[in-house]
Design an enzyme around this catalytic site. Sequence first.
Site, short mmCIF file in Angstrom:
data_model
loop_
_atom_site.label_atom_id
_atom_site.label_comp_id
_atom_site.label_asym_id
_atom_site.label_seq_id
_atom_site.Cartn_x
_atom_site.Cartn_y
_atom_site.Cartn_z
N TYR A 241 -9.95 25.04 -78.28
CA TYR A 241 -9.86 23.93 -77.32
C TYR A 241 -8.43 23.40 -77.20
O TYR A 241 -7.84 23.40 -76.11
CB TYR A 241 -10.82 22.81 -77.73
CG TYR A 241 -10.59 21.50 -77.03
CD1 TYR A 241 -10.56 21.42 -75.64
CD2 TYR A 241 -10.41 20.33 -77.75
CE1 TYR A 241 -10.34 20.21 -74.99
CE2 TYR A 241 -10.20 19.11 -77.12
CZ TYR A 241 -10.16 19.05 -75.73
OH TYR A 241 -9.94 17.86 -75.11
N LYS A 245 -5.64 23.84 -74.15
CA LYS A 245 -5.14 22.64 -73.47
C LYS A 245 -3.61 22.58 -73.54
O LYS A 245 -2.96 22.16 -72.57
CB LYS A 245 -5.74 21.37 -74.09
CG LYS A 245 -7.22 21.16 -73.80
CD LYS A 245 -7.52 20.99 -72.32
CE LYS A 245 -7.13 19.62 -71.80
NZ LYS A 245 -7.53 19.45 -70.36
#
Length: 494
Positions: A241, A245
Site C-alpha cells: 500500500y 502510494k
Amino acid sequence: MVIGEMDAAQVAAFFRGKNILITGATGFLGKVLLEKILRIQPEVTKLFLLVRATDDESARRRVQTEVTGREIFQVLREKHGKGFEDFIEEKVYPLAGDVMYEDFGLDTAKLKEVSKDVDIIVNGAATTNFYERYDVSFDTNVLGAKQICAFANKCTKLKMLLHVSTAYVCGEQEGLILEKPFMMGDTLREGTHLDIESELNLIKHTQMELKANCATDKAQRKTMKELGLKRARRFGWPNTYVFTKAMGEMLLGHLRGDLPVVIIRPSIITSILKEPLPGWMEGVRTIDSVFLGYAKQALKFFLVDPNTIMDVIPGDMVVNSMMVAMLAHSGEQAQTIYHVTSSMSNPASYMTLRESAHRYFVDNPPRGENGEPIRLNKMRFFSTVARLRMYMVIKYKLPLEILHLVNIGLCGVFSGRYNELSGKYRLAMHLIELYAPYTLFKGRFDDMNLEKLRKAMEQNSDGGEYYFDFDPKKIDWDDYFYMVHFPGVLKYLA
C-alpha cells in the site's frame, strides 16, 4: 510558502459556481467531503463522481446506495426534506469509469463535458489494503495517479488538483519526518534505485508467466500479493500500500508540469469529531479492529509499545484542511504537501487509548448471552515483536505441535482441527508483521505547512456560520475516544 489570510466564509464562497471531479467518493473520506461541500455551499454547480460501474445508470444507483443513502447525509436530508433527492440529482453527476484507464474510460462526449467544465480535481481513489495484489495496487495507486495527471492537463479551466496520499509513505523512518516531495527514483533503502516502468514490466511479465503455467486464481492471488510485499521491502517500504502510494506521488510530481498540485498526507483517520455526525465512520482501521476485538473478548493482547505516539486525526478535520487548501492554492503553479497529523501538535499515546477503552467498558460493560455484564481486563501490550513471538510460541505454537503429534499417533483424526488452528496461527503471525511498522512507529510528522494554513484561517475566523477547524491541539484525546470515537465504532462498525 506564503499563504494569504482567509476566513471560513471565504472558504465556503470559494465553492460557489465550481465544478469538481471527485474520485474515491464511495470511500469514507470521499463521503465526508461530498456532504460538506453540499451542506456549506448549495450553489456549487456540479460534483462529478467517478465510480466503478458498467454504465452511468449503474453508477447512479451505486452512488445512491453507497454514498448519499448513508447516515452521514441525514443532516443534509433533514435540511432539504422532500427536496433532498431533487437537490442531489441537480448537483451530483455520477460517471462510470476507473482511474486506471486513459481518460478514465469515459466516452468522447462525457470526456469533452468534464474536461471543459471542471475547476478542481480531488483524487481520493486508492487501494488501501496493506497486503493487496501488486497488480491491483499498482493499477489504482500508481497508474491512477498517472491518468489523473494526464486528464488534469486536458482540463482548460482547472485551478488545482488535490491528491490524497498517506503520511506513512515515509515507511519506517524515525525522528522528524518532513513535508517534502518524493523525486523519481527515490527509495527508502540506501544503494537502491526505483524505476517505475521496470516495476510495471515486472508485473506484466509475472502475469504472463502465471497464465502460461495455467495457474489457478488462488495461486495468482498469492503470487501477486507476495510479489508486492517483496518489491516494497526491497526498496525500504513495509507493505504494498504505502509503496505504491509513494510511487503515485513520484509520478504526480514528475508529470504535473505547471499544474497546481496539493498532496494531503493524513495519518490514521478516525471517526468524525464534530460535524455533521460525531462518531460516524466507515471501514475498520487498525486501532478500531483492536478495540472491537477487545470488546468481543476475541483479542486480549496486541503488539504495541504503550508509550509510542499514536498519530490519529478525525475525518472531518482532514476534509476541513482539504477544503481550505483548495482555496489557498487555487491557481498556483506549485506543488504543496501537507501532513494532516497530530503527533507534533498534540501527541496521544497508545496508553491513552488503552486507558480510555478500559474506562469506557467499566462504565458501559458489554453483555453476555444471558444479559449479564461482562468485566473486561486491561489489554496486554507487547512492546517488541520478539516478545510477542515468544508469547505466541508458548501460548499457541507448542500446544499446536502437541496436537500435531497426537494427530499422527491417532492416524490423522485431528487433521482438520490441526490444519484450521495452524492456519489461524500463521495468519496471526502474518498480521503481526504487517501491523508492526505502525504500532511500533517511532517517527513524528512535521506539520509546519499545515500550521501556516491553520494560522491563515485563525487570524480571521470568528466561528460564524461555517466551521473549518483542523487544529488537533483543540482535541482532548481521552474525551474524544470515550465520548465520540468508541461509541461511534460500536454503533457503525460492530
